[in-house]
Design a protein around this motif. Sequence first.
Motif, short mmCIF file in Angstrom:
data_model
loop_
_atom_site.label_atom_id
_atom_site.label_comp_id
_atom_site.label_asym_id
_atom_site.label_seq_id
_atom_site.Cartn_x
_atom_site.Cartn_y
_atom_site.Cartn_z
N ALA A 28 0.84 -1.21 0.00
CA ALA A 28 0.00 0.00 0.00
C ALA A 28 0.86 1.25 0.00
O ALA A 28 0.55 2.24 -0.67
CB ALA A 28 -0.92 0.00 1.21
N ASP A 29 1.98 1.23 0.74
CA ASP A 29 2.83 2.40 0.81
C ASP A 29 3.55 2.69 -0.50
O ASP A 29 3.99 3.81 -0.73
CB ASP A 29 3.87 2.23 1.93
N ALA A 44 -13.11 13.58 -0.97
CA ALA A 44 -12.66 13.46 0.43
C ALA A 44 -13.51 12.43 1.17
O ALA A 44 -13.00 11.65 1.97
CB ALA A 44 -12.74 14.82 1.12
N ALA A 45 -14.81 12.44 0.91
CA ALA A 45 -15.70 11.48 1.59
C ALA A 45 -15.33 10.05 1.21
O ALA A 45 -15.30 9.16 2.07
CB ALA A 45 -17.16 11.77 1.22
N TYR A 46 -15.03 9.83 -0.06
CA TYR A 46 -14.66 8.46 -0.47
C TYR A 46 -13.36 8.04 0.19
O TYR A 46 -13.25 6.92 0.72
CB TYR A 46 -14.52 8.37 -1.99
N LEU A 47 -12.36 8.89 0.18
CA LEU A 47 -11.08 8.53 0.77
C LEU A 47 -11.19 8.30 2.27
O LEU A 47 -10.48 7.46 2.84
CB LEU A 47 -10.05 9.62 0.49
N LEU A 131 -6.69 3.43 -2.79
CA LEU A 131 -6.18 2.08 -2.99
C LEU A 131 -7.14 1.30 -3.88
O LEU A 131 -8.36 1.39 -3.71
CB LEU A 131 -6.03 1.36 -1.66
N PRO A 132 -6.61 0.50 -4.81
CA PRO A 132 -7.50 -0.37 -5.59
C PRO A 132 -8.08 -1.45 -4.71
O PRO A 132 -7.60 -1.71 -3.60
CB PRO A 132 -6.57 -0.95 -6.66
N GLU A 133 -9.11 -2.11 -5.21
CA GLU A 133 -9.83 -3.10 -4.40
C GLU A 133 -8.91 -4.21 -3.92
O GLU A 133 -9.00 -4.66 -2.78
CB GLU A 133 -10.98 -3.69 -5.22
N GLU A 134 -8.01 -4.67 -4.78
CA GLU A 134 -7.11 -5.76 -4.40
C GLU A 134 -6.24 -5.36 -3.20
O GLU A 134 -6.04 -6.15 -2.27
CB GLU A 134 -6.23 -6.15 -5.58
N ALA A 135 -5.72 -4.13 -3.23
CA ALA A 135 -4.88 -3.67 -2.12
C ALA A 135 -5.68 -3.53 -0.84
O ALA A 135 -5.22 -3.87 0.25
CB ALA A 135 -4.22 -2.34 -2.49
N ARG A 136 -6.92 -3.05 -0.95
CA ARG A 136 -7.76 -2.91 0.24
C ARG A 136 -8.05 -4.27 0.87
O ARG A 136 -8.01 -4.43 2.09
CB ARG A 136 -9.07 -2.20 -0.11
N TYR A 197 -9.50 5.88 7.57
CA TYR A 197 -9.69 5.91 6.13
C TYR A 197 -8.60 5.20 5.37
O TYR A 197 -8.54 5.28 4.14
CB TYR A 197 -9.77 7.36 5.65
N ALA A 198 -7.68 4.49 6.09
CA ALA A 198 -6.53 3.89 5.40
C ALA A 198 -6.93 2.82 4.42
O ALA A 198 -6.23 2.57 3.45
CB ALA A 198 -5.55 3.32 6.41
N CYS A 199 -8.04 2.13 4.64
CA CYS A 199 -8.43 1.07 3.72
C CYS A 199 -8.92 1.64 2.40
O CYS A 199 -9.10 0.89 1.44
CB CYS A 199 -9.51 0.20 4.35
#
Length: 246
Positions: A28-29, A44-47, A131-136, A197-199
């Motif tokens: 992720a980093d 901002a809300a999505y992130l 982050l893309p779905e796979e990374a999340r 919100y990191a995910c």
Amino acid sequence: MVWVPLLLVALVVSGVGCARVCRAAVAADTRAGGDGGELNVCEAAYLAGGPLRVTDLTLVSMHRARLLLLAHTGWATVVADTGGRDELERAVLGAIGPDGQSRIPAVRPLVADDESVRALAAGLVARGLALPEEARRSVASGARAVRAAFLLTLVLGTGAGLLVPAGERGEVLAWFALPLVAAGLCLLIARADTPGYACWASPAGRRLLSGLSLADPLTALAKRGTGVLEPELRAAFRVHDRQHLP
């Protein structure tokens, strides 16, 4: 030495869990790049909270524009059907349906899964801010693995302590403390390094979020969620929370 196999299991499980969460965090980093710029309130809300936070923001925005009425009982009622000022508002109106009234818990997942929200997410991923779905999924899976390893090590250590004489118990528990501390430190580091919100947000996205002021009520809602709303609006969304308790 009946406790040794239990210790080996604890070491292996903790090692695998820590490796998974570290690998996911490093992956992720690596998405630290982004085009910078500014975030609008929906981005901002999505992130900060993902698709459901975008939905909540849109509902509240329409309520304050007197296009919707969000009742404390958990119902959303169309007050002025203007056709929607953007794609998100049109998704809300479509989710409410032709009757002009629907329960908020029924509206939220429909809007969150709408093409307009997916397009918003895709744009943020392309900019390196989300982050893309796979990374999340990788981050969430790693965190669950470490949590499970911590609990399993705790159970195995307790069981091993009960299987040996009292005089040997201190030595046995000291050995089990090694994987327990390792898993616990991984959990603490993950919580410190990955806020709520990191995910959803990449490191670049988190940096932009941290620079947003909370002076504007909608921005505060985007970053913090419905807990910042006035009591009546909080009650409208708490109906959703109560209905979805496990």
